[in-house]
Design an enzyme around this catalytic site. Structure first.
Site, short mmCIF file in Angstrom:
data_model
loop_
_atom_site.label_atom_id
_atom_site.label_comp_id
_atom_site.label_asym_id
_atom_site.label_seq_id
_atom_site.Cartn_x
_atom_site.Cartn_y
_atom_site.Cartn_z
N LYS A 6 46.02 45.60 30.25
CA LYS A 6 46.62 44.62 31.16
C LYS A 6 46.37 43.22 30.62
CE LYS A 6 46.60 43.37 36.10
NZ LYS A 6 46.08 43.75 37.43
N SER B 16 49.14 44.72 40.93
CA SER B 16 49.58 43.78 39.91
C SER B 16 49.51 44.38 38.50
CB SER B 16 48.69 42.52 39.97
OG SER B 16 47.35 42.82 39.62
N SER C 82 45.52 46.97 43.12
CA SER C 82 46.32 46.75 41.93
C SER C 82 46.23 47.86 40.89
CB SER C 82 45.95 45.41 41.29
OG SER C 82 46.36 44.34 42.11
#
Length: 436
Positions: free
Chosen positions: A31, A109, A133
């Site tokens: 990420k 996210s 997330s």
């Protein structure tokens, strides 16, 4: 990150004979809030689109020692959604598209981490969770993800959104693969004072089988009353499948006198406004894509100290409540999300609590007067720093993935992995592949 990936792959080839982990030579993605040399670390946000770091985050260093090959940085919601966001397009890289249907969202996210694993672009990826997330993209994309106990994995070199809530964790096809990655990611780090120093080791096969047979499962049947029509039948079947493996089940429900949504919002709102104070004060916050995100970060600057401290005080109450609850059960079961993935252009704040909105259902929240059950398990579990595993349990009537979550007491990751690994040996939901 083609050049770095090829260099690491060549090194893995040269050292294959002395490989010590199952990650040796295996590619993965990170990420884009995790610093890695050789590519920008944009935090998904226009103000940081050219940001680069000269050193790797601790977790990247650890994985390199294990022989893993960093192949890509993966898209994310800008600033991990710190101010709240209204649309899936709240990202420098655009909306996270779901491989099962490109007009649906992959979840936030950790949008890119969920999409990349589900699409088969990487075998596994690093995600992060402050409040949902990892769990949301795992559920929407039909993959498995672990939110570790707070402090199990170093966050040094990762963007901070909330000092007391942030956690890094693996996302993969299976619980076993997540466990392999977690073993390399966990452990002490002098550069992160919040790290517990504990390591993770999966249970051996015989110990895992024994532990699973004796698990006391806690759940609330009314959770399914919050499920969308598309997701409900798949969730019911998934729970029934799991209960065949875990025959000892009792009712266990979160206390209804704690405002989980406002608590988690106050904590990470106050902390994120402090972390991004310079961004807000300078006016560069207006470069963010989502207007609600901008407004939320600005509004968080006005959170009162007394409200932040009250939220933190209530966290200690919640931790004690969980401690009491886990005297009677070993793990808690609930839907990961109670709906399938929303359309890519749908405003997220127009969805009812629990039906795929980013706001978890909270006692006293507007909407139908239904008992909340454990629909607030994501904010509650994050506030208490508890580990969770999210895993697919089928498909909705719209053909999109549906998932469950198990939450355990601190540092119970080995048991969570053992349970879901046993479930995945008896089911094939995690083996399904999108056609797109």
């Amino acid at each position: 990150m083609r050049e770095r990936a090829l260099a690491e792959a060549r090194r893995a080839d040269r050292t294959r004979a002395s490989a010590r982990t199952k990650l040796h030579g295996v590619p993965y993605g990170a990420k884009d809030l995790v610093a890695a040399k050789g590519a920008p670390t944009t935090w998904g946000a226009p103000p940081y689109k050219d940001q680069q770091f000269d050193e790797d985050a601790t977790v990247i260093t650890k994985l390199g020692r294990a022989g893993a090959v960093l192949a890509a940085k993966l898209a994310m919601v800008e600033l991990a959604g710190g101010g709240g966001y209204r649309y899936p397009s709240a990202s420098l890289q655009g909306p996270g598209r779901n491989p099962w249907s490109l007009d649906r969202w992959s979840g936030g996210s950790s949008s890119g981490s969920g999409s990349a694993v589900a699409a088969g672009l990487v075998p596994w990826a690093i995600g992060s969770e402050t409040s949902g997330s990892i769990g949301t993209p795992a559920a929407f994309c039909g993959v498995t993800g672990i939110r570790p106990t707070y402090g199990l994995i170093s966050r040094h070199g990762a963007m901070a959104l909330s000092w007391t809530l942030d956690k890094l964790g693996p996302m993969a096809r299976t619980a076993e693969d997540c466990g392999i990655a977690l073993q390399a990611m966990a452990g002490p780090d002098p550069a992160d004072a919040t790290v517990s120093g504990k390591r993770f080791t999966p249970l051996a096969a015989r110990a895992a089988a024994t532990a699973v047979r004796h698990v006391r499962l806690g759940f609330a049947e009314e959770d399914l009353d919050h499920a969308s029509p598309e997701a409900k039948r798949a969730l019911e079947r998934g729970i029934a499948e799991l209960r065949k493996l875990l025959p000892t089940a009792v009712r266990a429900v979160l206390p209804t006198d704690l405002p989980y949504g406002p608590m988690v919002g106050t904590v990470f709102g106050a902390e994120s406004a402090t972390i991004f104070g310079e961004l807000i004060d300078s006016g560069r916050v207006d470069q963010l894509i989502d207007r609600r995100q901008v407004a939320g970060l600005k509004a968080a600057m006005d959170i009162r100290a007394r409200d932040y401290l009250q939220a933190q005080r209530l966290r200690t109450v919640l931790i004690e409540r969980f401690r009491e609850l886990f005297r009677d059960v070993d793990v808690l079961l609930a839907p990961a999300r109670v709906s399938t993935a929303p359309p890519i252009d749908a405003p997220l704040d127009n969805r009812p609590p629990g039906a795929g909105s980013m706001a978890a259902a909270t006692p006293g929240a507007p909407g139908p007067a239904k008992p909340p059950g454990n629909t607030a398990l994501i904010p509650a579990g994050n506030l208490a720093g508890l580990p969770a595993i999210f895993f697919p349990c089928g498909f909705g009537t719209d053909g999109l993935p549906v998932g469950l979550q198990l939450v355990g007491p601190p540092f119970s990751e080995a048991l969570l992995v053992a349970i879901v690994a046993a479930y995945q040996r008896e089911s094939d939901h995690h083996r399904k592949r999108p056609k797109t």
